[in-house]
Scaffold this motif. Structure first.
Motif, PDB file in Angstrom:
ATOM      1  N   THR A   1       0.827  -1.206   0.000  1.00  0.00           N
ATOM      2  CA  THR A   1       0.000   0.000   0.000  1.00  0.00           C
ATOM      3  C   THR A   1       0.859   1.253   0.000  1.00  0.00           C
ATOM      4  O   THR A   1       0.607   2.187  -0.769  1.00  0.00           O
ATOM      5  CB  THR A   1      -0.950  -0.010   1.219  1.00  0.00           C
ATOM      6  OG1 THR A   1      -1.763  -1.188   1.159  1.00  0.00           O
ATOM      7  CG2 THR A   1      -1.832   1.218   1.244  1.00  0.00           C
ATOM      8  N   LEU A   2       1.885   1.282   0.839  1.00  0.00           N
ATOM      9  CA  LEU A   2       2.781   2.439   0.877  1.00  0.00           C
ATOM     10  C   LEU A   2       3.468   2.645  -0.467  1.00  0.00           C
ATOM     11  O   LEU A   2       3.580   3.778  -0.956  1.00  0.00           O
ATOM     12  CB  LEU A   2       3.822   2.276   1.987  1.00  0.00           C
ATOM     13  CG  LEU A   2       3.277   2.369   3.416  1.00  0.00           C
ATOM     14  CD1 LEU A   2       4.342   1.940   4.410  1.00  0.00           C
ATOM     15  CD2 LEU A   2       2.782   3.785   3.714  1.00  0.00           C
ATOM     16  N   ARG A   3       3.912   1.567  -1.079  1.00  0.00           N
ATOM     17  CA  ARG A   3       4.590   1.666  -2.378  1.00  0.00           C
ATOM     18  C   ARG A   3       3.650   2.243  -3.442  1.00  0.00           C
ATOM     19  O   ARG A   3       4.031   3.110  -4.219  1.00  0.00           O
ATOM     20  CB  ARG A   3       5.111   0.299  -2.810  1.00  0.00           C
ATOM     21  CG  ARG A   3       5.977   0.361  -4.056  1.00  0.00           C
ATOM     22  CD  ARG A   3       6.696  -0.928  -4.311  1.00  0.00           C
ATOM     23  NE  ARG A   3       7.723  -1.117  -3.284  1.00  0.00           N
ATOM     24  CZ  ARG A   3       7.950  -2.262  -2.646  1.00  0.00           C
ATOM     25  NH1 ARG A   3       7.258  -3.343  -2.933  1.00  0.00           N
ATOM     26  NH2 ARG A   3       8.890  -2.345  -1.729  1.00  0.00           N
ATOM     27  N   GLN A   4       2.401   1.765  -3.471  1.00  0.00           N
ATOM     28  CA  GLN A   4       1.441   2.265  -4.461  1.00  0.00           C
ATOM     29  C   GLN A   4       1.078   3.729  -4.215  1.00  0.00           C
ATOM     30  O   GLN A   4       0.987   4.516  -5.148  1.00  0.00           O
ATOM     31  CB  GLN A   4       0.174   1.409  -4.468  1.00  0.00           C
ATOM     32  CG  GLN A   4       0.323   0.114  -5.186  1.00  0.00           C
ATOM     33  CD  GLN A   4       0.673   0.250  -6.668  1.00  0.00           C
ATOM     34  OE1 GLN A   4       0.992  -0.722  -7.273  1.00  0.00           O
ATOM     35  NE2 GLN A   4       0.624   1.391  -7.267  1.00  0.00           N
ATOM     36  N   LEU A   5       0.877   4.082  -2.955  1.00  0.00           N
ATOM     37  CA  LEU A   5       0.553   5.474  -2.634  1.00  0.00           C
ATOM     38  C   LEU A   5       1.716   6.396  -2.972  1.00  0.00           C
ATOM     39  O   LEU A   5       1.509   7.528  -3.426  1.00  0.00           O
ATOM     40  CB  LEU A   5       0.163   5.606  -1.158  1.00  0.00           C
ATOM     41  CG  LEU A   5      -1.171   4.963  -0.762  1.00  0.00           C
ATOM     42  CD1 LEU A   5      -1.338   4.982   0.748  1.00  0.00           C
ATOM     43  CD2 LEU A   5      -2.338   5.646  -1.454  1.00  0.00           C
TER      44      LEU A   5
END
Length: 138
Positions: free
Chosen positions: A74-78
């Motif tokens: 999630t952090l990578r996509q955001l």
């Protein structure tokens, strides 16, 4: 197709909705962004970061139920979407913080009220689901 069926099809196609404002060639990207912005983990990460930058472990503790793998994804996509920043500090031990970008901050006006609405109405919805399931049991 007879003329009445064709007229009904034209009426349905002419009904304006939010999608009517978007160019057809952008629909794939728009759907992808909608899926991410509407993803439960993305919404919770964005809302959790509203108070300022946080370390990975603090984020994980603040979002019950999120796995290490899901938080990382999630952090990578955001970050890829430009909604959060990742700042690594050259310290021993290394320290990394995540924070909202200006663009990410604009999501707070949508995400926080939605999360609050869910919190206020989750019991009603759960009861409706239970009643529906009982009424429609095979």
């Amino acid at each position: 197709m007879d003329s009445s069926v064709a007229a009904q099809a034209d009426d349905v196609a002419a009904v304006p909705g939010p999608c009517s404002r978007w160019p057809a060639e952008s629909m794939g990207v728009i759907r992808q962004i909608m899926a991410r912005a509407g993803d439960k983990w993305s919404m919770l990460v964005v809302a959790t970061l509203q108070g300022g930058p946080m370390r990975y472990t603090d984020l994980q503790r603040a979002i019950p139920g999120i796995s290490q793998r899901m938080l990382t994804l999630t952090l990578r996509q955001l970050q890829r979407d430009g909604l959060i920043t990742r700042t690594a500090y050259a310290e021993v031990p290394p320290r990394v913080e995540y924070g909202l970008t200006t663009l990410g901050t604009t999501l707070l006006d949508v995400v926080v009220p939605l999360i609050e609405w869910v919190g206020a109405h989750h019991q009603d919805i759960h009861q409706n689901q239970t009643t529906f399931d009982a009424d429609h049991a095979g």
